[in-house]
Scaffold this motif. Sequence first.
Motif, PDB file in Angstrom:
ATOM      1  N   ARG B  44       0.835  -1.214   0.000  1.00  0.00           N
ATOM      2  CA  ARG B  44       0.000   0.000   0.000  1.00  0.00           C
ATOM      3  C   ARG B  44       0.866   1.259   0.000  1.00  0.00           C
ATOM      4  O   ARG B  44       0.575   2.233  -0.694  1.00  0.00           O
ATOM      5  CB  ARG B  44      -0.926   0.001   1.223  1.00  0.00           C
ATOM      6  N   ALA B  45       1.923   1.232   0.794  1.00  0.00           N
ATOM      7  CA  ALA B  45       2.795   2.413   0.867  1.00  0.00           C
ATOM      8  C   ALA B  45       3.420   2.692  -0.500  1.00  0.00           C
ATOM      9  O   ALA B  45       3.422   3.827  -0.993  1.00  0.00           O
ATOM     10  CB  ALA B  45       3.871   2.195   1.926  1.00  0.00           C
ATOM     11  N   LEU B  46       3.923   1.631  -1.138  1.00  0.00           N
ATOM     12  CA  LEU B  46       4.544   1.811  -2.457  1.00  0.00           C
ATOM     13  C   LEU B  46       3.520   2.277  -3.484  1.00  0.00           C
ATOM     14  O   LEU B  46       3.804   3.130  -4.333  1.00  0.00           O
ATOM     15  CB  LEU B  46       5.160   0.484  -2.928  1.00  0.00           C
ATOM     16  N   HIS B  47       2.343   1.710  -3.377  1.00  0.00           N
ATOM     17  CA  HIS B  47       1.287   2.039  -4.334  1.00  0.00           C
ATOM     18  C   HIS B  47       0.949   3.536  -4.278  1.00  0.00           C
ATOM     19  O   HIS B  47       0.805   4.200  -5.307  1.00  0.00           O
ATOM     20  CB  HIS B  47       0.049   1.204  -4.002  1.00  0.00           C
ATOM     21  N   THR B  48       0.881   4.058  -3.067  1.00  0.00           N
ATOM     22  CA  THR B  48       0.541   5.483  -2.937  1.00  0.00           C
ATOM     23  C   THR B  48       1.690   6.359  -3.390  1.00  0.00           C
ATOM     24  O   THR B  48       1.480   7.388  -4.041  1.00  0.00           O
ATOM     25  CB  THR B  48       0.187   5.809  -1.473  1.00  0.00           C
ATOM     26  N   ILE B  49       2.911   5.946  -3.050  1.00  0.00           N
ATOM     27  CA  ILE B  49       4.065   6.733  -3.511  1.00  0.00           C
ATOM     28  C   ILE B  49       4.066   6.766  -5.038  1.00  0.00           C
ATOM     29  O   ILE B  49       4.277   7.811  -5.660  1.00  0.00           O
ATOM     30  CB  ILE B  49       5.379   6.126  -2.976  1.00  0.00           C
ATOM     31  N   LYS B  50       3.793   5.628  -5.621  1.00  0.00           N
ATOM     32  CA  LYS B  50       3.786   5.547  -7.084  1.00  0.00           C
ATOM     33  C   LYS B  50       2.714   6.481  -7.668  1.00  0.00           C
ATOM     34  O   LYS B  50       2.990   7.304  -8.543  1.00  0.00           O
ATOM     35  CB  LYS B  50       3.503   4.108  -7.528  1.00  0.00           C
ATOM     36  N   ALA B  62       8.030   7.360  -9.742  1.00  0.00           N
ATOM     37  CA  ALA B  62       6.838   6.538  -9.974  1.00  0.00           C
ATOM     38  C   ALA B  62       7.226   5.190 -10.575  1.00  0.00           C
ATOM     39  O   ALA B  62       6.689   4.142 -10.189  1.00  0.00           O
ATOM     40  CB  ALA B  62       5.870   7.280 -10.893  1.00  0.00           C
ATOM     41  N   ALA B  63       8.188   5.228 -11.491  1.00  0.00           N
ATOM     42  CA  ALA B  63       8.589   3.983 -12.151  1.00  0.00           C
ATOM     43  C   ALA B  63       9.271   3.041 -11.167  1.00  0.00           C
ATOM     44  O   ALA B  63       8.990   1.840 -11.138  1.00  0.00           O
ATOM     45  CB  ALA B  63       9.537   4.307 -13.311  1.00  0.00           C
ATOM     46  N   PHE B  64      10.153   3.595 -10.342  1.00  0.00           N
ATOM     47  CA  PHE B  64      10.870   2.745  -9.397  1.00  0.00           C
ATOM     48  C   PHE B  64       9.912   2.172  -8.351  1.00  0.00           C
ATOM     49  O   PHE B  64       9.974   0.979  -8.007  1.00  0.00           O
ATOM     50  CB  PHE B  64      11.994   3.543  -8.726  1.00  0.00           C
ATOM     51  N   ALA B  65       9.015   3.032  -7.855  1.00  0.00           N
ATOM     52  CA  ALA B  65       8.030   2.556  -6.871  1.00  0.00           C
ATOM     53  C   ALA B  65       7.152   1.476  -7.504  1.00  0.00           C
ATOM     54  O   ALA B  65       6.793   0.485  -6.863  1.00  0.00           O
ATOM     55  CB  ALA B  65       7.171   3.722  -6.374  1.00  0.00           C
ATOM     56  N   HIS B  66       6.833   1.677  -8.764  1.00  0.00           N
ATOM     57  CA  HIS B  66       6.018   0.684  -9.469  1.00  0.00           C
ATOM     58  C   HIS B  66       6.740  -0.655  -9.551  1.00  0.00           C
ATOM     59  O   HIS B  66       6.146  -1.717  -9.318  1.00  0.00           O
ATOM     60  CB  HIS B  66       5.697   1.199 -10.870  1.00  0.00           C
ATOM     61  N   ASP B  67       8.037  -0.617  -9.877  1.00  0.00           N
ATOM     62  CA  ASP B  67       8.791  -1.858  -9.994  1.00  0.00           C
ATOM     63  C   ASP B  67       8.875  -2.590  -8.659  1.00  0.00           C
ATOM     64  O   ASP B  67       8.758  -3.811  -8.597  1.00  0.00           O
ATOM     65  CB  ASP B  67      10.201  -1.558 -10.523  1.00  0.00           C
ATOM     66  N   LEU B  68       9.075  -1.825  -7.604  1.00  0.00           N
ATOM     67  CA  LEU B  68       9.103  -2.446  -6.279  1.00  0.00           C
ATOM     68  C   LEU B  68       7.731  -3.013  -5.936  1.00  0.00           C
ATOM     69  O   LEU B  68       7.592  -4.114  -5.401  1.00  0.00           O
ATOM     70  CB  LEU B  68       9.470  -1.399  -5.223  1.00  0.00           C
ATOM     71  N   GLU B  69       6.720  -2.217  -6.252  1.00  0.00           N
ATOM     72  CA  GLU B  69       5.349  -2.620  -5.950  1.00  0.00           C
ATOM     73  C   GLU B  69       5.031  -3.952  -6.645  1.00  0.00           C
ATOM     74  O   GLU B  69       4.383  -4.827  -6.069  1.00  0.00           O
ATOM     75  CB  GLU B  69       4.391  -1.523  -6.422  1.00  0.00           C
ATOM     76  N   THR B  70       5.515  -4.065  -7.868  1.00  0.00           N
ATOM     77  CA  THR B  70       5.249  -5.290  -8.626  1.00  0.00           C
ATOM     78  C   THR B  70       5.795  -6.505  -7.886  1.00  0.00           C
ATOM     79  O   THR B  70       5.149  -7.556  -7.832  1.00  0.00           O
ATOM     80  CB  THR B  70       5.910  -5.185 -10.018  1.00  0.00           C
ATOM     81  N   ALA B  71       6.971  -6.335  -7.301  1.00  0.00           N
ATOM     82  CA  ALA B  71       7.553  -7.442  -6.542  1.00  0.00           C
ATOM     83  C   ALA B  71       6.668  -7.788  -5.346  1.00  0.00           C
ATOM     84  O   ALA B  71       6.454  -8.955  -5.022  1.00  0.00           O
ATOM     85  CB  ALA B  71       8.959  -7.076  -6.085  1.00  0.00           C
ATOM     86  N   PHE B  72       6.138  -6.746  -4.702  1.00  0.00           N
ATOM     87  CA  PHE B  72       5.300  -7.010  -3.523  1.00  0.00           C
ATOM     88  C   PHE B  72       3.925  -7.555  -3.914  1.00  0.00           C
ATOM     89  O   PHE B  72       3.313  -8.291  -3.144  1.00  0.00           O
ATOM     90  CB  PHE B  72       5.196  -5.751  -2.646  1.00  0.00           C
ATOM     91  N   SER B 141       2.850  -2.517 -19.598  1.00  0.00           N
ATOM     92  CA  SER B 141       1.734  -3.274 -20.126  1.00  0.00           C
ATOM     93  C   SER B 141       1.255  -4.134 -18.988  1.00  0.00           C
ATOM     94  O   SER B 141       1.995  -4.945 -18.462  1.00  0.00           O
ATOM     95  CB  SER B 141       2.184  -4.131 -21.296  1.00  0.00           C
ATOM     96  N   PRO B 142       0.052  -3.899 -18.547  1.00  0.00           N
ATOM     97  CA  PRO B 142      -0.398  -4.554 -17.329  1.00  0.00           C
ATOM     98  C   PRO B 142      -0.246  -6.072 -17.423  1.00  0.00           C
ATOM     99  O   PRO B 142      -0.686  -6.688 -18.382  1.00  0.00           O
ATOM    100  CB  PRO B 142      -1.866  -4.163 -17.235  1.00  0.00           C
ATOM    101  N   VAL B 143       0.390  -6.608 -16.435  1.00  0.00           N
ATOM    102  CA  VAL B 143       0.543  -8.052 -16.390  1.00  0.00           C
ATOM    103  C   VAL B 143      -0.390  -8.572 -15.320  1.00  0.00           C
ATOM    104  O   VAL B 143      -0.258  -8.215 -14.162  1.00  0.00           O
ATOM    105  CB  VAL B 143       1.996  -8.432 -16.025  1.00  0.00           C
ATOM    106  N   PRO B 144      -1.350  -9.370 -15.707  1.00  0.00           N
ATOM    107  CA  PRO B 144      -2.284  -9.850 -14.694  1.00  0.00           C
ATOM    108  C   PRO B 144      -1.574 -10.757 -13.709  1.00  0.00           C
ATOM    109  O   PRO B 144      -0.721 -11.563 -14.111  1.00  0.00           O
ATOM    110  CB  PRO B 144      -3.319 -10.627 -15.506  1.00  0.00           C
TER     111      PRO B 144
END
Lengths: 102, 665
Positions: B44-50, B62-72, B141-144
């Motif tokens: 959630r924290a990463l998502h909001t930062i992004k 935004a891109a870096f937070a997104h990449d981290l978020e993807t891992a989480f 490209s959204p990855v489900p």
Amino acid sequence: MVRVEPVTDSDGRRAVLDGDLTFGTVASAYQQITALRPDLRVLELRDVAAVDLAGLQLLYALVGTRETPRPAMSLRESPAVERFRSMAAFCGLPALPETADE
Amino acid sequence: MSDSHDPLEVFREEARELLQEFEDSVIGLGEDPGDRELVNAAFRALHTIKGSGAMFELEELAAFAHDLETAFVELRDSGAAVSQRIVDLALSATDFLAVLIDGGIPDDTLRASGRAIVAELHGITGVHGDPPEGGGPGNESPVPPDAADAPRAVRGRYEPSSATFLVGTNPIALISELRELGDLTLMGDVTRVPEWEDFDPESCYMRWDFELETDRSEQDIRDVFMFIDADSVLALDGEDVGTAPSTGTSAASPPAIEAATPPAAPSDTAGTPATTSAVEGGGGATIKVRTDRLDRLVNLVGEMVSLQAQITLRATQLDDRLMQAHAEQLERLVRDARSLSMEMHMVPIERLFAPFRRTVRSLAAELGREAALEISGADTELDRNVVEQLRDPLLHIVRNAIDHGIESPEQRRAAGKAPVGRLRLMADYTGAMVRIRVQDDGAGLDAERIRARAVDRGIVDADETLTRDEVFRLIFAPGFSTAETATAVSGRGVGMDVVRRNIEALSGAVAVHSEPGAGTTVEMRIPLTLAIVEGLLAEVGDRLFLIKLEYIRECVDGAAATRGGQTGMIDFRGEVVPTLDLARYFGIGESEPDAPIIVIDASDRRLGLVVTRLLGNHQSVVKSLGKLLSGVEGISGVVFLSDGTPGLMLDVERVVRSSDRHPHH
């Protein structure tokens, strides 16, 4: 910062809004426009730097929508009005009514 | 509002808080790798930062937070336990995020390191797709999460609360995020916007029905709205929203709106209100206020307190009953305003303690120690300004505890202790003070070594008799350090002296307790607030002094006090208590033998302060000393009385300590 001033022309029923039209300024814009009503008929958005949804909502309150216009008031076409139209389209909101005749 | 407030700064402040939340969650996962709620919190924290970063066009952030978020997201969806390597990588990533949040431009090395972190994280967590190279929310490209999900239509309604703008939620940003999830058809409704006369420009009257063609999970859709306030409504696929549906412009054929125009609006953020905080469910709405405005408010209330005291005095002098009644009413109002403004200035000490979770982890690793941090009393509230000023002293104490206190695992085992040392940060209230303790279960202070070092440094004479507590207090002497070799972590020889001075500058006190082999506790007592003090006003000679109420135990009638056999002692409830004549102390005369005595407790000692006359309670704003008075020992500030007469704020801690050195005042 926003400033709404009446424009002196033939009928004196037009006002020009200068500045941002965002949440930070809508309360001030509302007060200034209210002070000019009920004589005000046309609002011109000039030199508007920032716009947001709260600003768009103020315009709905003022002029209505294309389907349900509030006939007493209209907007004069300007780049700012065009930005509000784009925003409305992006957000799936009703279109603003047609602009005032020149 | 926007002209006096920088939304970007608001974002940065909030993003730093979110980053701290992320860090706390990650450290928590290091201790409990299976805690799914911590994974969600980190996400959630990463998502909001992004999301917020994208709104401000901070693309790299935004891109870096997104990449981290993807891992989480992968961690969340797979249910896998979080390994220590993931914890380490995520913590390293916070450093990179911090630079980006602060607006810094990372150099190539840092940037490469950021990419390496994310690539390794993705490798471990099994994130599909290319490793990040400036990807992110804008061009992904959204990855489900579950590729087996077939695209389907999800219908929903988003009905923002009327306070939506006020709490800083930007529906345009939510719509933008929703568009990222699939093919979106929106039907905005403005029919609730009232006539001009009834219109409140700061309320939100709009709402949306939408249909989203997506292969993403329902949870992904809900995540978009995770920070809407409690009064806003999101309903998906037929959930009841409590009101009859209503379409916007045309109920029969709602316009299917496409993003014909690029989303210019989301970047138009100049009007973001100064009030930008999520609303917490269950309580009232919360808004953020600029701290300088809060400081001004507290100062203004402080001035009101002084002015009200003058009005009350004047009413009494004039013997005007009506005016006195008004003055009493004013006094009540001012008292309430004061309490409220003080409450607004208080923040939980969690803000101070939280970063130490990582500090302890890093320091312990650096020094070859093993240490677990326990925090208690994190909800204890303290003046925001005090919290800021405690950060450095606390850091130094914690460093010392790990560097000098907690032994190596081998030493601990040899001493019959658990190999992992325990460090506790504790806070609680004691009267009008907050007590903060840093406690370790290490080796404890070595009194002999401290004494030898103090003699060596000329701080005490070799033949001076000192109790064990007095020896321990020597660590606060200027230039004292027992470290044989100064390390990068502590032992610079200035630490505890600076700690003491910083705490005393806050009108607080610091003490140390230690048991050989059992550990050390450094205890700080700090006033709840620096803004307004309540004290007892006393005349000393022809001067006026204010003594803080929190120190005062009792006032004793000097004539009735049982004096001890020697000068400067009284019998206070069966206890022999030394006295100090403040007039003599300050060199402004001498008090009468029957002068009143104020018994105070400070710095672990009890002392009777002899004053000329007691004048009563008084509350006031404390002003700093001018240059002329700043060198006078025993005075910490200036207060102004109801008639404008200046009084002096007694520095009780300093007076008590110096009374040890000059016991015959």
